[in-house]
Each structure stands twice: as C-alpha cells, then as structure tokens.
Design a protein around this motif. Structure first.
Motif, PDB file in Angstrom:
ATOM      1  N   LYS A   1       0.835  -1.211   0.000  1.00 18.37           N
ATOM      2  CA  LYS A   1       0.000   0.000   0.000  1.00 18.37           C
ATOM      3  C   LYS A   1       0.865   1.254   0.000  1.00 18.37           C
ATOM      4  CE  LYS A   1      -3.860  -1.913   2.619  1.00 18.37           C
ATOM      5  NZ  LYS A   1      -4.580  -1.863   3.918  1.00 18.37           N
TER       6      LYS A   1
ATOM      7  N   SER B   1       2.513   1.659  -3.387  1.00 13.70           N
ATOM      8  CA  SER B   1       1.501   2.045  -4.387  1.00 13.70           C
ATOM      9  C   SER B   1       1.140   3.510  -4.253  1.00 13.70           C
ATOM     10  CB  SER B   1       0.252   1.176  -4.240  1.00 13.70           C
ATOM     11  OG  SER B   1       0.548  -0.167  -4.542  1.00 13.70           O
ATOM     12  N   SER B   2       1.057   3.991  -3.014  1.00 15.95           N
ATOM     13  CA  SER B   2       0.704   5.416  -2.805  1.00 15.95           C
ATOM     14  C   SER B   2       1.824   6.334  -3.290  1.00 15.95           C
ATOM     15  CB  SER B   2       0.405   5.676  -1.337  1.00 15.95           C
ATOM     16  OG  SER B   2       1.581   5.682  -0.554  1.00 15.95           O
TER      17      SER B   2
END
Length: 89
Positions: free
Chosen positions: A82, A85-86
C-alpha cells in the motif's frame, strides 16, 4: 514500529540464556507480538513493537553480555505494498 530480532549465542552461554528468558519482562513501551526458539539450538527470534529508542535499548542491552542481537525494522507486506503504491511504485 515493528522490530524483528534474531539472537544467537555460544553454546557455553545456554544456561545463562535460559535464566534470562525466565526473567524476561519487557520494559514499558515494548509490546512483544510473538517469539520463537530454534529447537536445534542457539537462536531466538522475537517480533515486538516499540515507538522509542529508549525502550528499544532497555529491552536489548541486558542481553548484550551473553548473545548477539541482529535487528530489522519490519512492516507487514500488505502495508508495504500500500505504501509503495501510494508513492507510485
């Protein structure tokens, strides 16, 4: 933050290690998540959480005379994915 430590020791220190384990009480600010012992001998693994260097030192320094401790800061892989990905990775 999560820390994963591997402790190793010389065979002649095994009795001292057992005595330390019997007295193991984490200081305020350290939460033990889980711990494992290599049943073939000589290694101990621990996953714990702490937010400050003082608690980290208080937890690890008492062992420094009888074993070697190698520590990594870790993150669950789903959280890491996560985060990456951010960041567009």
């Amino acid at each position: 933050m999560l820390f994963f430590s591997t402790s190793t020791w010389e065979p002649e220190n095994s009795n001292k290690i057992i005595e330390h384990f019997k007295k193991l009480r984490p200081p305020a600010g350290v939460k033990i998540i889980n711990q494992w012992v290599d049943i073939s001998g000589g290694r101990y693994f621990i996953l714990y959480e702490t937010e400050d260097a003082k608690s980290f030192a208080e937890f690890n320094l008492p062992w420094s005379d009888i074993c070697y401790i190698e520590t990594s800061v870790v993150m669950e892989s789903t959280e890491f994915i996560k985060l990456m990905s951010s960041k567009g990775v």
